[in-house]
Design an enzyme around this catalytic site. Structure first.
Site, mmCIF file in Angstrom:
data_model
loop_
_atom_site.group_PDB
_atom_site.id
_atom_site.type_symbol
_atom_site.label_atom_id
_atom_site.label_comp_id
_atom_site.label_asym_id
_atom_site.label_seq_id
_atom_site.Cartn_x
_atom_site.Cartn_y
_atom_site.Cartn_z
ATOM 1 N N CYS A 34 54.617 7.065 40.228
ATOM 2 C CA CYS A 34 55.757 7.652 39.951
ATOM 3 C C CYS A 34 56.956 6.845 40.116
ATOM 4 C CB CYS A 34 55.996 9.047 40.608
ATOM 5 S SG CYS A 34 56.114 9.157 42.035
ATOM 6 N N THR B 228 58.662 20.297 46.733
ATOM 7 C CA THR B 228 59.029 20.073 45.529
ATOM 8 C C THR B 228 58.736 20.669 44.351
ATOM 9 O OG1 THR B 228 58.753 17.587 46.459
ATOM 10 C CG2 THR B 228 58.531 17.702 44.268
ATOM 11 N N CYS C 188 52.657 16.623 40.734
ATOM 12 C CA CYS C 188 51.442 16.073 41.248
ATOM 13 C C CYS C 188 51.190 16.597 42.310
ATOM 14 C CB CYS C 188 51.956 14.500 41.422
ATOM 15 S SG CYS C 188 53.213 13.705 40.237
ATOM 16 N N GLU D 238 63.231 10.562 49.323
ATOM 17 C CA GLU D 238 61.600 10.976 49.018
ATOM 18 C C GLU D 238 60.761 9.866 49.113
ATOM 19 O OE1 GLU D 238 60.483 12.318 45.066
ATOM 20 O OE2 GLU D 238 59.580 13.992 46.024
ATOM 21 N N CYS E 53 61.670 12.552 40.083
ATOM 22 C CA CYS E 53 60.442 13.277 40.286
ATOM 23 C C CYS E 53 59.868 14.130 39.565
ATOM 24 C CB CYS E 53 60.476 13.466 41.856
ATOM 25 S SG CYS E 53 59.156 14.879 42.286
ATOM 26 N N HIS F 195 48.478 11.883 47.822
ATOM 27 C CA HIS F 195 49.860 11.961 47.219
ATOM 28 C C HIS F 195 50.525 10.393 47.687
ATOM 29 C CE1 HIS F 195 52.755 13.897 45.381
ATOM 30 N NE2 HIS F 195 53.963 13.932 46.239
ATOM 31 N N TYR G 90 52.484 7.801 44.745
ATOM 32 C CA TYR G 90 53.856 7.245 44.839
ATOM 33 C C TYR G 90 53.688 5.589 44.207
ATOM 34 C CZ TYR G 90 56.285 10.648 47.448
ATOM 35 O OH TYR G 90 57.178 11.743 47.609
ATOM 36 N N GLU H 194 63.961 20.373 45.637
ATOM 37 C CA GLU H 194 63.317 20.805 46.730
ATOM 38 C C GLU H 194 63.712 22.146 47.044
ATOM 39 O OE1 GLU H 194 63.431 17.182 46.488
ATOM 40 O OE2 GLU H 194 61.207 16.962 46.445
HETATM 41 FE FE1 SF4 Z 1 57.233 13.790 42.475
HETATM 42 FE FE2 SF4 Z 1 55.960 11.316 42.650
HETATM 43 FE FE3 SF4 Z 1 55.289 13.439 44.202
HETATM 44 FE FE4 SF4 Z 1 54.926 13.404 41.480
HETATM 45 S S1 SF4 Z 1 53.795 11.809 43.151
HETATM 46 S S2 SF4 Z 1 55.718 15.218 42.673
HETATM 47 S S3 SF4 Z 1 56.600 12.501 40.845
HETATM 48 S S4 SF4 Z 1 57.348 12.232 44.213
HETATM 49 FE FE FE Z 2 57.044 13.688 46.591
#
Ligand code: SF4
Ligand code: FE
Length: 485
Positions: free
Chosen positions: A302, A194, A107, A450, A103, A295, A299, A260
């Protein structure tokens, strides 16, 4: 504090050195997180967002023209102006997930400013407030300095059966404790933040739809990470202290990691210019829903990038062991690819089906974004299971780097841990250590846990999916076909 625009990983590290923060790691205050071996890998992952790297498409994905200033800005500070922007966001996340296999943390702030952008606009229309212009000013600031923003939503929540206002301790949800002529004072804590220790700014949002008697909890604001009254307490991850052992082989993915922390706000002052919601409880649910939707879209980018690396790891481990041409191994790798690309398809679909909000900011298709994230709560586990299946039990029985360095036992390891005759034993061990990290070490914190809880736990998506599916319409379809009145 004033700083120069950050335009490289090095400048990013320097900018964090300039912050005076209260950070605790394993019971000790850490003055210099930048060089702390348990924190630095997570910082390296964020630093990749400042790096164009070797990928020719990186410039177009990582940078974009600001609709506020016309300047070239990081996409992580950008407000989505089209479905193309939404798609590019997912492509950027896949690229960075591939580069870091973890991660990269930046984001959440991006998803936070985008959620607030449309909600502050609508709030001003409905309530006569002036949050939207303030937020735009704030976005100009983070764009011009290219800052990392921690998007802070998840409250600690106390007794889950009780509403925020009914908790025994009123600080279980971040709240306003004082309203002053120059600003507000806030108290509470945000959990699982995060990248918070790697951020310049913290952008706080409410965690749930608040009711009329919970107006003090309907609060959104931004503060610098070094504001007085803020404390960061780093969360542990499985095998994290391997990073302190000076044995990168045993870490598996030694350069990158995730992070985190629990972030405590102990009567923190926020000037009005940085307050984006204060008491408009009927607007709070929209922030949660839109932030979650963005968000959940994220995912689909990422985690897919990380999945790319894991598919590569499966192929490499199989090749090193001499089984890459075995049909069931190929079939398992095919399944991994299928699952990973399904997640990507969802990320792209909710982006392509996005629509403009009245503010001009584009929002993803919320139902499809929830489908995306719901698949993410499952598929990475199956991908990891298949990867462990292919890798074999050695993943959990390998000796340490120090054994490979001890002349008394190293020759045994060289000889007996060998796979294909022409592959150096250590290369095989490296990929297996990487798989260990990603499926059960620190890497699994970002890729597995996560994936379940980040951007909302599975049940949160199921509630949205049921609510948004338009069941009445679907009932009509069947009635029409089956001739039911
Ligand atoms: Fe982390 Fe993925 Fe959230 Fe970006 S979208 S902060 S990489 S978990
Ligand atoms: Fe996350």
């Amino acid at each position: 504090m004033m700083r120069m625009r950050i335009d490289s990983p090095e400048a990013y590290f320097e900018s964090l050195r300039g912050l005076e923060r209260r950070i605790y790691v394993m019971g000790e205050r850490v003055e210099n997180p930048v060089d702390h071996p348990m924190i630095r890998p997570s910082m390296n992952a964020v630093a990749e967002t400042y790096d164009l790297g070797q990928e020719p498409e990186a410039e177009e994905l990582l940078f974009v023209k600001s609709h506020l200033t016309g300047e070239r800005v990081s996409r992580f500070t950008h407000i989505h102006q089209s479905t193309e922007d939404l798609v590019n966001k997912v492509l950027m996340q896949r690229l960075l997930g591939r580069r870091t296999s973890t991660c990269f943390q930046r984001c959440v702030g991006m998803d936070g400013i985008n959620a607030l952008y449309s909600v502050t606009y609508e709030c001003d229309q409905a309530c006569g407030t002036e949050y939207h212009d303030r937020l735009k000013e704030y976005i100009r600031y983070i764009q011009s300095e290219n800052l990392v923003v921690d998007g802070a939503m998840t409250d600690v929540k106390g007794d889950r059966s009780l509403r925020p206002a009914d908790q025994a301790d009123p600080d279980m949800f971040v709240r306003v404790v004082e309203r002053r002529s120059d600003g507000i004072v806030v108290r509470g804590a945000k959990a699982h933040q995060t990248g918070s220790i790697n951020s310049h700014e913290i952008l706080v949002m409410p965690t749930t739809a608040m009711r009329e008697n919970e107006a003090d909890y309907a609060v959104s604001f931004a503060v610098p990470a070094d504001a007085e009254g803020i404390t960061f307490i780093l969360g542990r991850q499985p095998s994290d202290t391997r990073k302190l052992e000076g044995s990168p082989l045993d870490v598996g993915n030694p350069r990158y990691g995730s992070q985190e922390a629990l972030v405590v706000f102990d009567d923190v002052f926020v000037p009005w210019e940085r307050v984006f919601m204060c008491g408009e409880h009927e607007q709070s649910g929209k922030v949660v829903e839109r932030f979650a939707a963005y968000h959940r879209q994220s995912y689909g980018g990422c985690k897919v990038g990380v999945g790319d690396v894991l598919v590569g790891a499966a192929q490499l481990a199989a090749f090193y062991a001499g089984v890459d041409r075995v049909s069931h191994v190929r079939d398992k790798i095919t399944e991994m690819i299928h699952l990973n690309e399904t997640l990507f398809s969802c990320g792209i679909a909710c982006s392509a089906r996005g629509e403009a909000t009245p503010s001009g900011c584009y929002l993803v298709d919320v139902l499809l974004a929830n489908i995306c994230k719901h698949n993410v709560t499952r598929f990475p586990f199956e991908i990891s299971r298949l990867l462990q299946d292919i890798a074999g039990g050695l993943v959990v029985t390998m000796p340490s780097q120090k054994d490979f360095e001890n002349p008394e036992v190293a020759p045994y390891l060289e000889k007996y841990l060998k796979g294909s005759a022409d592959i150096p034993t250590l290369d095989r061990v490296k990929v297996l250590k990487f798989i260990e990290n990603m499926t059960m070490g620190c890497g699994a914190a970002a890729y597995l846990t996560e994936s379940v809880h980040g951007a909302g736990s599975p049940q949160a998506q199921r509630i949205m999916i049921y609510r948004l599916a338009d069941l009445e319409e679907k009932v009509k379809y069947v009635k029409r076909l089956a001739d039911i009145d």
